[in-house]
Design an enzyme around this catalytic site. Sequence first.
Site, PDB file in Angstrom:
ATOM      1  N   ASP A 288     -53.806  -8.744  77.307  1.00  0.00           N
ATOM      2  CA  ASP A 288     -52.763  -7.803  77.697  1.00  0.00           C
ATOM      3  C   ASP A 288     -53.371  -6.720  78.573  1.00  0.00           C
ATOM      4  O   ASP A 288     -54.365  -6.110  78.189  1.00  0.00           O
ATOM      5  CB  ASP A 288     -52.140  -7.165  76.436  1.00  0.00           C
ATOM      6  CG  ASP A 288     -51.386  -8.200  75.602  1.00  0.00           C
ATOM      7  OD1 ASP A 288     -51.225  -7.978  74.386  1.00  0.00           O
ATOM      8  OD2 ASP A 288     -50.997  -9.240  76.178  1.00  0.00           O
TER       9      ASP A 288
ATOM     10  N   HIS B 172     -54.036 -15.150  78.237  1.00  0.00           N
ATOM     11  CA  HIS B 172     -54.157 -13.833  78.899  1.00  0.00           C
ATOM     12  C   HIS B 172     -54.713 -12.792  77.940  1.00  0.00           C
ATOM     13  O   HIS B 172     -54.722 -12.988  76.724  1.00  0.00           O
ATOM     14  CB  HIS B 172     -52.767 -13.373  79.375  1.00  0.00           C
ATOM     15  CG  HIS B 172     -51.872 -13.006  78.230  1.00  0.00           C
ATOM     16  ND1 HIS B 172     -51.195 -13.964  77.474  1.00  0.00           N
ATOM     17  CD2 HIS B 172     -51.564 -11.803  77.684  1.00  0.00           C
ATOM     18  CE1 HIS B 172     -50.508 -13.355  76.525  1.00  0.00           C
ATOM     19  NE2 HIS B 172     -50.715 -12.048  76.611  1.00  0.00           N
TER      20      HIS B 172
ATOM     21  N   HIS C  92     -55.399 -14.494  74.345  1.00  0.00           N
ATOM     22  CA  HIS C  92     -54.435 -15.090  73.417  1.00  0.00           C
ATOM     23  C   HIS C  92     -53.338 -15.778  74.218  1.00  0.00           C
ATOM     24  O   HIS C  92     -53.283 -15.656  75.448  1.00  0.00           O
ATOM     25  CB  HIS C  92     -53.862 -14.030  72.464  1.00  0.00           C
ATOM     26  CG  HIS C  92     -53.203 -12.885  73.150  1.00  0.00           C
ATOM     27  ND1 HIS C  92     -53.914 -11.874  73.811  1.00  0.00           N
ATOM     28  CD2 HIS C  92     -51.896 -12.566  73.296  1.00  0.00           C
ATOM     29  CE1 HIS C  92     -53.067 -11.003  74.301  1.00  0.00           C
ATOM     30  NE2 HIS C  92     -51.839 -11.388  74.016  1.00  0.00           N
TER      31      HIS C  92
ATOM     32  N   ARG D 198     -38.421 -19.815  68.979  1.00  0.00           N
ATOM     33  CA  ARG D 198     -39.302 -18.789  68.404  1.00  0.00           C
ATOM     34  C   ARG D 198     -39.046 -17.461  69.088  1.00  0.00           C
ATOM     35  O   ARG D 198     -38.756 -17.415  70.280  1.00  0.00           O
ATOM     36  CB  ARG D 198     -40.760 -19.201  68.559  1.00  0.00           C
ATOM     37  CG  ARG D 198     -41.755 -18.149  68.062  1.00  0.00           C
ATOM     38  CD  ARG D 198     -43.196 -18.633  68.106  1.00  0.00           C
ATOM     39  NE  ARG D 198     -44.080 -17.532  67.691  1.00  0.00           N
ATOM     40  CZ  ARG D 198     -44.733 -16.739  68.535  1.00  0.00           C
ATOM     41  NH1 ARG D 198     -44.618 -16.928  69.840  1.00  0.00           N
ATOM     42  NH2 ARG D 198     -45.500 -15.751  68.090  1.00  0.00           N
TER      43      ARG D 198
HETATM   44  C1  LIG Z   1     -47.905  -5.186  81.711  1.00  0.00           C
HETATM   45  C2  LIG Z   1     -47.481  -6.388  81.297  1.00  0.00           C
HETATM   46  C3  LIG Z   1     -47.485  -7.611  82.129  1.00  0.00           C
HETATM   47  C4  LIG Z   1     -47.087  -8.703  81.110  1.00  0.00           C
HETATM   48  C5  LIG Z   1     -46.189  -7.945  80.164  1.00  0.00           C
HETATM   49  C6  LIG Z   1     -46.973  -6.682  79.934  1.00  0.00           C
HETATM   50  C7  LIG Z   1     -48.176  -7.016  79.011  1.00  0.00           C
HETATM   51  C8  LIG Z   1     -48.492  -8.522  78.976  1.00  0.00           C
HETATM   52  C9  LIG Z   1     -48.353  -9.185  80.364  1.00  0.00           C
HETATM   53  C10 LIG Z   1     -48.225 -10.724  80.329  1.00  0.00           C
HETATM   54  C11 LIG Z   1     -47.401 -11.166  79.111  1.00  0.00           C
HETATM   55  C12 LIG Z   1     -49.566 -11.443  80.310  1.00  0.00           C
HETATM   56  C13 LIG Z   1     -49.374 -12.953  80.539  1.00  0.00           C
HETATM   57  C14 LIG Z   1     -48.683 -13.213  81.888  1.00  0.00           C
HETATM   58  C15 LIG Z   1     -47.321 -12.492  82.001  1.00  0.00           C
HETATM   59  C16 LIG Z   1     -46.826 -12.694  83.445  1.00  0.00           C
HETATM   60  C17 LIG Z   1     -46.290 -13.173  81.093  1.00  0.00           C
HETATM   61  O1  LIG Z   1     -46.474 -14.332  80.732  1.00  0.00           O
HETATM   62  O2  LIG Z   1     -45.268 -12.554  80.773  1.00  0.00           O
HETATM   63  C18 LIG Z   1     -47.567 -10.992  81.699  1.00  0.00           C
HETATM   64  C19 LIG Z   1     -46.421  -9.970  81.700  1.00  0.00           C
HETATM   65  C20 LIG Z   1     -45.803  -9.752  83.090  1.00  0.00           C
HETATM   66  O3  LIG Z   1     -46.534  -9.576  84.086  1.00  0.00           O
HETATM   67  O4  LIG Z   1     -44.548  -9.764  83.140  1.00  0.00           O
HETATM   68  O1  LIG Z   2     -45.116 -14.280  71.609  1.00  0.00           O
HETATM   69  C1  LIG Z   2     -46.286 -14.139  71.213  1.00  0.00           C
HETATM   70  O2  LIG Z   2     -46.659 -14.452  70.076  1.00  0.00           O
HETATM   71  C2  LIG Z   2     -47.314 -13.522  72.159  1.00  0.00           C
HETATM   72  C3  LIG Z   2     -46.683 -12.907  73.383  1.00  0.00           C
HETATM   73  C4  LIG Z   2     -47.712 -12.140  74.195  1.00  0.00           C
HETATM   74  O3  LIG Z   2     -48.911 -12.295  74.049  1.00  0.00           O
HETATM   75  C5  LIG Z   2     -47.246 -11.160  75.191  1.00  0.00           C
HETATM   76  O4  LIG Z   2     -46.008 -11.080  75.427  1.00  0.00           O
HETATM   77  O5  LIG Z   2     -48.150 -10.460  75.763  1.00  0.00           O
HETATM   78 FE   LIG Z   3     -50.064 -10.762  75.064  1.00  0.00          FE
END
Ligand SMILES: C=C1C[C@]23C[C@H]1CC[C@H]2[C@]1(C)CCC[C@@](C)(C(=O)O)[C@H]1[C@@H]3C(=O)O
Ligand SMILES: O=C(O)CCC(=O)C(=O)O
Ligand SMILES: [Fe+2]
Length: 463
Positions: free
Chosen positions: A243, A241, A297, A307
């Site tokens: 951010d 993704h 990333h 972790r």
């Molecule tokens: C605004 C946000 C949505 C998420 C948390 C913050 C910034 C990063 C986003 C996220 C981590 C991107 C990957 C998918 C996601 C669903 C996750 O894996 O947590 C995303 C977060 C979210 O929507 O909760």
């Molecule tokens: O845990 C990590 O190293 C990355 C997490 C991340 O990219 C996020 O929470 O948006």
């Molecule tokens: Fe991220």
Amino acid sequence: MVRRRRREVSPEIEVESPSSAVVFDAELLNREKEIPARFVWPEDEKPTPDADEELKVPLIDLAGFLSGRPEASEDVARLVGEACGKHGFFQVVNHGISPELVTAAHRCVEAFFSMPLREKQRAQRKPGESCGYASSFTGRFSAKLPWKETLSFRFSPSSSLVQDFFVRTLGDEFRHFGEVYEEYCEAMNKLSLDIMEILGMSLGVGRAHFREFFNANDSIMRLNFYPPCQKPELTLGTGPHCDPTSLTILHQDDVGGLQVFADGRWKTIRPKVDAFVVNIGDTFMALSNGRYRSCLHRAVVNRDAARKSLAFFLCPALEKVVAPPGRLVGPASPRAYPDFTWSALLEFTQKHYRADMKTLDAFSQWIQGTLRKQEDDFLSLALSHSISGLQGCRFLRGARVKLWSFHAFLIWQRAPVAINGGGGWWRRRPRAPGEAAAKGKDKGCLLPHAANSTQNSIKHWLI
Ligand SMILES: C=C1C[C@]23C[C@H]1CC[C@H]2[C@]1(C)CCC[C@@](C)(C(=O)O)[C@H]1[C@@H]3C(=O)O
Ligand SMILES: O=C(O)CCC(=O)C(=O)O
Ligand SMILES: [Fe+2]
């Protein structure tokens, strides 16, 4: 019971109510021979063991900048600009944040995530909201479930949002957590604004521009906990993704797992206990008019050790309009994205679209689609009012036919003019993103709040 949701933009968005969702309890799951299919990612997204190659991101020493030495500031602005023009990642050291505070923040992560699931679920994230506890987003996504638990909460400068969150959701015995994360977020906020100053300098718009833009902010603090997994090669801690936010300041523990997609392959950013990893998000990419990249990333897991990472996401005040400074827009650099508000983009990621590497483009298309529907409804509404106004005028009966056919023409043509809700006279609707700039007359265009666009926002758009 499967709750039918409105057609969502992401295929795997919430398909069942949280109560009937599978529960992510890594300890239980790790006793099974296989991990459940929902946690297995597609072949083209599975982690690759060769991603152990290190990504050498610039290590920016902030000491000179923080002590106000002009030549140090120029150097830092140049290094940050180079990194942000490439993969959007860099690391900062001598940032002024106490190691004791970082240690305390990690200790609280360990304490919270080691609690029984039922205890953690007292802070359960509610559907559509960005805050709260989530165990792998079960009940939110139906596939590609991440191997992680998260706790997210809001932060605004000089507010008690963080403390209130912990005491309200978990009780008075968690006040200490609130104090630690309140202090941690205030420190992140200060560092974020310092970095915004550096970014303003590197983009040639001056120290103050982005510092002032984010002075008031509605940010998100997220605690990531990645339990060990017996099949780390099949799943992901956090999927690929960018951010959607503006700036991310991340502290990872010494286990390692953050990977960035650079030069056509996944590379690892190795943990550095005295450094914070900083990356640009989609919202800042829009603020820089696409000059700086919000980069792809992900986080991988391993079979031996849990972790933890602490991610502070700097976000604008909810209703502030996200638009690049005029100096970054011109005939050679037309608007890359429409105006939007962070509240609209946040709602899009929480209710309609699983953030990935195309979130901002999907968001732009989605709001355009929503706008068209609202505009059609509004035009029909405005026209039916006009028609009913004409009802009594016999001699104007003929006009009614003309007006309906004109309405059909408008909808078909989507002509950049439209009836305004009030006086029934014509106003030029702001042009589509990029169209005006192409003609060198860019004024930008404010797109209405995405998900809950109302007649008001259409009226605002049309008048
Ligand atoms: C605004 C946000 C949505 C998420 C948390 C913050 C910034 C990063 C986003 C996220 C981590 C991107 C990957 C998918 C996601 C669903 C996750 O894996 O947590 C995303 C977060 C979210 O929507 O909760
Ligand atoms: O845990 C990590 O190293 C990355 C997490 C991340 O990219 C996020 O929470 O948006
Ligand atoms: Fe991220």
